[in-house]
Design an enzyme around this catalytic site. Sequence first.
Site, PDB file in Angstrom:
ATOM      1  CB  SER A 273      -0.948   0.013   1.205  1.00 59.02           C
ATOM      2  OG  SER A 273      -2.069  -0.820   0.960  1.00 59.02           O
TER       3      SER A 273
ATOM      4  CE  LYS B  71      -4.502   2.098  -1.031  1.00 57.87           C
ATOM      5  NZ  LYS B  71      -4.325   0.892  -0.253  1.00 57.87           N
TER       6      LYS B  71
ATOM      7  CB  SER C  53      -4.684   2.173   3.653  1.00 56.42           C
ATOM      8  OG  SER C  53      -3.827   1.596   2.680  1.00 56.42           O
TER       9      SER C  53
ATOM     10  CE  LYS D 170      -1.607   4.137   2.600  1.00 59.74           C
ATOM     11  NZ  LYS D 170      -1.517   2.968   3.506  1.00 59.74           N
TER      12      LYS D 170
END
Length: 395
Positions: free
Chosen positions: A62, A65, A127, A229
Amino acid sequence: MRAYLPIWSRVIAACVALLLLTPGLARAQAFQSAAPYALLLDSASGAVLYEKAADELMVPASMVKLATALVAFQEIAAGKMTLETEISISENAWRKGGGVSGGSTMFAIVNSRVKLGDILQGLIVQSGNDAAIALAEAVAGDEASFARVMTERVHALGLPKSQFRNATGLADPQQKVTARELALLADHIIKTYPELYKIFGQRDFTWNKIKQSNRNPLLTMDIGADGLKTGNIDETGYGLVGSAVQKGQRLIVVVNGLKNARDRASEARKLLEWGFRSFEQKQVFAEGESVGEASVFGGEKGRVALKAKGAVNLLVPRGSSERLAARIVYRGPLQAPVAEGTEVGRLLVTRGEVKTLDIPLYAAESVAVGSLQQRALDALMEAATGWVRKALKRS
């Protein structure tokens, strides 16, 4: 085509001498991260304080992102979208990224319309894969096309190794990044979009009456963290891109490949605390001070002074006697005329094999085209230099 030539000046030599700290002092505490991939970057100077397998390709999960958000930020900056722009939640986005998918989600309702400002919170704070897919479809029509846009935009920033195949970070064997490029991408987002970057520091977000906390563990550690993140895929482990500010200094950390969320949080925190504790800032050139010189071909002057934008500061290990090497590189000699303020080279400083500084240098003054006699003399000198180079290659 001439190669880049290292040029040493008396000023650079003085810079190196300045950075030889008093021998006999204890070296900065050695650090080794348990993360298979790691990098610690000082945002202001671009200095890499620690790296481990930082240029090896790895699975971003993730953390991809960051690139998804980058495209949205660019669309907003270009005036193509606003935070009020409504994004449709397609059945595809709902099935692949919504509550029925079993993955991270903002719980957007199928066939609803959600403002981009809320989509970005769902993407960054929660997320949400549904937010990522809906955004991709709004920008590029479908997720595969959006992934190509992501790749192109990141490559345009000078990050050529990153390859994206989706907007979510879900497993794809061709989706790869490096720790160094993730850190540089984070740094770009922080510096270029400071208002939108604040979303990364948001502690929680509620959508569809469901409140979810930010997955970044650094935000609750009281170490000055304000982003960015996390990511994890079972096959490749846990990763994190984080940033923290202490006493005006911003560090960016990347770790990946760890066994669990606890280890991910611990290693990221250790790296940040070690960086803040173990390095001190040294100013080597004041704002406007000449850093060195570059040769000029066919100009009224044979050399031009170079300077950086603003002061030049370095981070060096506290109490270290480790030598730093500095050089100016440029493609030269420069061709007259040279306008003041033109970027003509770079100042590179290394500590062993680690690059601690890499910043552009600019002409501190203008150099006009020289007389016919001066241009002829420069041409003879350049030809003679070329003959010498060829002779050395043959020897």
